[in-house]
Design a protein around this motif. Structure first.
Motif, PDB file in Angstrom:
ATOM      1  N   THR A 174       0.847  -1.193   0.000  1.00 26.23           N
ATOM      2  CA  THR A 174       0.000   0.000   0.000  1.00 26.23           C
ATOM      3  C   THR A 174       0.879   1.238   0.000  1.00 26.23           C
ATOM      4  O   THR A 174       2.018   1.208   0.476  1.00 26.23           O
ATOM      5  N   GLY A 175       0.365   2.327  -0.528  1.00 32.22           N
ATOM      6  CA  GLY A 175       1.182   3.541  -0.589  1.00 32.22           C
ATOM      7  C   GLY A 175       0.365   4.780  -0.872  1.00 32.22           C
ATOM      8  O   GLY A 175      -0.842   4.727  -1.110  1.00 32.22           O
ATOM      9  N   GLN A 176       1.061   5.905  -0.841  1.00 33.64           N
ATOM     10  CA  GLN A 176       0.470   7.194  -1.203  1.00 33.64           C
ATOM     11  C   GLN A 176       1.564   8.095  -1.734  1.00 33.64           C
ATOM     12  O   GLN A 176       2.747   7.862  -1.504  1.00 33.64           O
ATOM     13  N   HIS A 177       1.154   9.074  -2.479  1.00 29.75           N
ATOM     14  CA  HIS A 177       2.133  10.002  -3.047  1.00 29.75           C
ATOM     15  C   HIS A 177       1.943  11.380  -2.444  1.00 29.75           C
ATOM     16  O   HIS A 177       0.869  11.731  -1.945  1.00 29.75           O
ATOM     17  N   GLY A 178       3.023  12.151  -2.471  1.00 28.31           N
ATOM     18  CA  GLY A 178       3.003  13.513  -1.974  1.00 28.31           C
ATOM     19  C   GLY A 178       3.540  14.465  -3.024  1.00 28.31           C
ATOM     20  O   GLY A 178       3.785  14.076  -4.174  1.00 28.31           O
ATOM     21  N   PRO A 179       3.783  15.701  -2.662  1.00 33.74           N
ATOM     22  CA  PRO A 179       4.251  16.683  -3.654  1.00 33.74           C
ATOM     23  C   PRO A 179       5.674  16.433  -4.146  1.00 33.74           C
ATOM     24  O   PRO A 179       6.038  16.895  -5.226  1.00 33.74           O
ATOM     25  N   GLY A 236       0.417  12.289   1.488  1.00 35.41           N
ATOM     26  CA  GLY A 236      -0.611  13.296   1.719  1.00 35.41           C
ATOM     27  C   GLY A 236      -1.423  13.715   0.516  1.00 35.41           C
ATOM     28  O   GLY A 236      -2.425  14.410   0.666  1.00 35.41           O
ATOM     29  N   ASN A 237      -1.037  13.296  -0.705  1.00 33.61           N
ATOM     30  CA  ASN A 237      -1.755  13.764  -1.895  1.00 33.61           C
ATOM     31  C   ASN A 237      -2.614  12.692  -2.560  1.00 33.61           C
ATOM     32  O   ASN A 237      -3.174  12.934  -3.623  1.00 33.61           O
ATOM     33  N   GLY A 238      -2.712  11.512  -1.961  1.00 32.65           N
ATOM     34  CA  GLY A 238      -3.555  10.488  -2.567  1.00 32.65           C
ATOM     35  C   GLY A 238      -2.948   9.112  -2.456  1.00 32.65           C
ATOM     36  O   GLY A 238      -1.737   8.952  -2.279  1.00 32.65           O
ATOM     37  N   ALA A 239      -3.815   8.114  -2.550  1.00 27.76           N
ATOM     38  CA  ALA A 239      -3.382   6.730  -2.409  1.00 27.76           C
ATOM     39  C   ALA A 239      -2.817   6.199  -3.718  1.00 27.76           C
ATOM     40  O   ALA A 239      -3.130   6.689  -4.812  1.00 27.76           O
ATOM     41  N   LEU A 240      -1.973   5.182  -3.593  1.00 24.55           N
ATOM     42  CA  LEU A 240      -1.378   4.511  -4.745  1.00 24.55           C
ATOM     43  C   LEU A 240      -1.868   3.071  -4.799  1.00 24.55           C
ATOM     44  O   LEU A 240      -1.949   2.392  -3.770  1.00 24.55           O
ATOM     45  N   ALA A 241      -2.183   2.594  -5.980  1.00 24.05           N
ATOM     46  CA  ALA A 241      -2.494   1.188  -6.171  1.00 24.05           C
ATOM     47  C   ALA A 241      -1.191   0.404  -6.278  1.00 24.05           C
ATOM     48  O   ALA A 241      -0.107   0.974  -6.401  1.00 24.05           O
ATOM     49  N   SER A 242      -1.302  -0.943  -6.242  1.00 25.53           N
ATOM     50  CA  SER A 242      -0.100  -1.771  -6.342  1.00 25.53           C
ATOM     51  C   SER A 242       0.280  -2.058  -7.781  1.00 25.53           C
ATOM     52  O   SER A 242       1.401  -2.497  -8.056  1.00 25.53           O
TER      53      SER A 242
END
Length: 731
Positions: free
Chosen positions: A252-257, A305-311
């Motif tokens: 699981t993950g998320q991306h930021g600026p 903080g800017n949204g989730a990431l799919a695998s």
């Protein structure tokens, strides 16, 4: 004819030597080229075609040429990346090169993710090029032919088996001055692989390990553009080394600026040793893939903080096979029927028999209780199956009976069995008072509710047993779409409940039972002893899973539970004689709360070392591992593998009656066989994967490997001495 051919070859070489007096080594080069060596061109087996091919038409002196091992892989087979994942092995290259020529490391293309049930492998299918840089010495002569030879050791695997292939490959590379054009056959394809292969890109990365999770944060380099450009949709981390992450777990993950964050379950190696150094690997996204090295440290700013990431994993939907589904459903029904005869269900048979006796001459009540019992069984199977399928979908390696791998569940069941036994012994009563003989505490609840909870308890305690036909049915169900899988589990529940339901719906059978009377009180007290036995057995399982401190807490919890229920019984007796019994009621409440606290403490106590199956004095065993199996087979020795668990009653009966007998030990010794034990008492992902590889979802499983045979023989789940001895003697 051979002498004439040899003379002509010698004559040709001699003429070449005289024609070029200024090149005294030309004859040596020609002799080396004509010496016995692998022939150039592709080498083929049933599973793979491999060839050593150049990227450029020639190589210049002092340059670095690129050659590649081209692998054309047959459908249904695959090879592996540098970290193969949960099985297999990477392609390795053993070079034989001319003097001064040096081969570099493989430039690994980004691998595919190859999920197989609960395993995750990294590798390649169909066609792949593995480029390798070759350093050409500056003193290489123009016009010289450099013969490059390599033995490619390749693991070629399918869903069923792995075959190591050793392929001898050769390439004659011409030395010529000037910039070389791409080779017309595969030059462009190799160049594309080299250009797209992951490489360092100035990304800064940090790694944190806590609570069994490895968290990676990465910023900078190409990730710095996330804030101003397109954000990645998915991300995945391929570690260079095994033992770092649980490859099969969902990332699981998320991306930021300024970057991104990934979190994944740690592997057992990392959990055991802790995070001691950098974690290196490939960070792959839909925007590109780069090599990173994450040093231990706090998370980097701007990576979330800017949204989730799919695998980014594409999960193939299993094909719907109605014939296989019908077969699995039928086997599940038969397995459920036979499950009524398995030892772990005996205590519940006692409760069911007592309940039937109580309602035998009340047909309407018997029908109601029978249908409520069926509903309880089916509901519990549905809940257990749903939990199992959901956890497996989340990357957990689990199988039938998974709840009994938890010491907390075992402790709770042991105390529940003790409470049931105390109720049957008359220490306390629920619902119907002293006159309601012939039922346990669950079935003593008002109306159909008691019968429903009897069905719930029947399923919970049936989990340690795997009846014939069940293994195939549940193993097949775990590979089906979830609606079909749930239907198979429900058929298993129907088989378990069917005998009781049929009797409860048959007035003629019910009429044959004796009428209620004083004998029922004696029967109820007698039936308490199977429940005491079940409680003691569960305590033994708990002791095998934990240690002395946890066992002491469980004993204390059992003592407090017995005292609390005795006080509750005294309170009930006082009320039956129109007395308040306030003191005994309050004391019972306090003691039961204390018992609950002790039980929670026992369930949370630290685990002991790995559980191990008991070793017989007659039959010495070794722990199971794939390496142990292969080592024994390499020595030409048969291998008998016993996948077992301390909470599996069927397993223990087989071990006492067949596996540890003198005749079995003598037969194994006579055939120079190796006996391996895979202990599944506590969760073991490697054993779970091996069970699934053979179409099983639980224990017992018995495998007999024979040297020279690619697959083992699967023995029946109910063993006898003669069956094992005959299997060892079969050719």
């Amino acid at each position: 004819m051979r002498l004439l051919s040899a003379f002509l070859v010698w004559l040709t070489l001699a003429a070449s030597a005289f024609a070029a007096p200024s090149s005294p080594s030309a004859l040596d080069d020609a002799l080396r080229a004509g010496a016995a060596s692998p022939s150039a061109g592709p080498q083929r087996t049933e599973r793979i075609e491999a060839e050593l091919v150049p990227m450029s038409a020639w190589a210049a002196p002092g340059s670095t040429a690129i050659v590649a091992v081209r692998q054309k892989i047959q459908p249904g087979w695959h090879t592996y990346w540098r970290n193969p994942g949960d099985s297999g092995g990477p392609t390795t290259l053993d070079w034989t090169l001319p003097a001064g020529v040096k081969a570099g490391a493989v430039v690994w293309p980004l691998p595919e993710r190859q999920r197989l049930q609960s395993l995750m492998n990294y590798g390649y299918s169909d066609l792949v090029f593995l480029p390798v840089p070759i350093d050409i010495p500056a003193d290489a002569r123009l016009g010289q032919i450099l013969r490059l030879e390599v033995v490619a050791h390749v693991f070629v695997c399918s869903d069923q088996m792995c075959v190591p292939e050793d392929l001898d490959l050769t390439l004659d590379l011409k030395v010529q001055d000037g910039a070389a054009p791409l080779d017309p056959r595969y030059g462009a394809a190799i160049q594309s692989v080299v250009q797209s292969a992951p490489r360092p890109a100035g990304i800064e990365a940090r790694a944190q390990f806590a609570d069994g999770q490895l968290t990676l944060t990465a910023t900078g380099g190409p990730l710095a553009k996330i804030g101003t450009g397109a954000a990645p949709k998915w991300a995945y981390f391929f570690p260079f080394e095994g033992g770092v992450i649980d490859h099969a777990a969902v990332q699981t993950g998320q991306h930021g600026p300024e970057g991104l964050t990934l979190s994944v379950a740690a592997a057992r190696g990392l959990i055991a040793e802790g995070l001691k150094g950098p974690v290196a690997g490939v960070l792959a996204t839909d925007l590109g893939a780069w090599e990173i090295s994450a040093t231990p440290g706090p998370a980097l700013a701007g990576a979330s903080g800017n949204g989730a990431l799919a695998s980014g994993e594409e999960t193939a939907k299993p094909a719907v096979n109605l014939s296989a589904f019908a077969q699995a459903a039928l086997f599940a029904l038969l397995g459920g029927l036979i499950l009524n005869l398995m030892p772990c269900v005996f205590p519940i048979l006692a409760m069911k028999a007592a309940a039937l006796s109580r309602s035998a001459h009340e047909p309407a009540e018997a029908r109601r209780d029978g249908l409520a019992f069926l509903l309880g069984v089916l509901t519990t199977f549905l809940i257990l199956a749903g939990a199992l399928l959901a956890l497996r979908a989340g990357g957990q390696a689990l199988g039938w009976g998974f709840q009994l791998q938890s010491p907390a569940v075992i402790a709770g069941l042991a105390l529940l069995m003790l409470a049931v036994a105390l109720n049957l012994s008359g220490v306390f009563h629920i619902g119907a008072g002293l006159q309601g003989a012939g039922s346990g505490p669950m079935s003593r609840l008002p109306g159909a509710l008691g019968a429903f909870f009897t069905g719930v308890l029947a399923v919970v305690v049936a989990a340690p047993c795997t009846a014939p036909f069940m293994a195939f049915a549940l193993g097949a169900a775990l590979l089906m779409p979830w609606p079909m899988a749930l239907a198979v589990f429900l058929m298993l529940g129907l088989g378990l409940a069917l005998p009781y339901v049929l009797i409860s719906l048959s007035p003629g059978l019910l009429a044959r039972l004796p009428r209620p009377g004083p004998w029922m009180e004696m029967l109820r007290n007698l039936l308490a002893f199977p429940m005491y036995g079940a409680a003691l057995w569960l305590v033994w399982v708990f002791a095998r899973q934990t240690g002395g401190d946890a066992l002491a807490l469980l004993f204390a919890a059992g003592l407090m539970l017995a005292l609390g229920l005795w006080l509750a019984g005294r309170h009930q007796a006082a009320q039956a004689f129109a007395q308040r019994g306030l003191l005994s009621g309050l004391a019972a409440l306090v003691v039961l709360i204390l018992a609950l606290g002790l039980a929670i403490g026992a369930g949370r106590a630290p685990l002991s070392g790995p559980a191990s199956a008991e070793a017989s004095d007659l039959l010495a065993s070794q722990p199971w591992s794939p390496e142990a199996v292969q080592a024994a087979l390499a020595e030409g020795r048969p291998v008998l593998v016993n996948f077992t668990a301390d909470w599996c009653v069927t397993c223990k009966i087989n071990e006492r009656t067949a596996l540890t007998s003198r005749r079995t030990a003598e037969a194994l010794q006579a055939h120079n066989a190796v006996y391996l034990v895979g202990d599944w008492t506590r969760r073991d992902d490697a054993i779970t994967a091996e069970l699934e590889r053979h179409g099983r979802s639980g224990v017992p499983l018995y495998l007999l490997y024979t040297p020279g045979q690619p697959e083992p023989r699967i023995l029946p789940q109910l063993l006898t001495e003669g069956l094992i001895i005959d299997a060892l003697g079969a050719k």
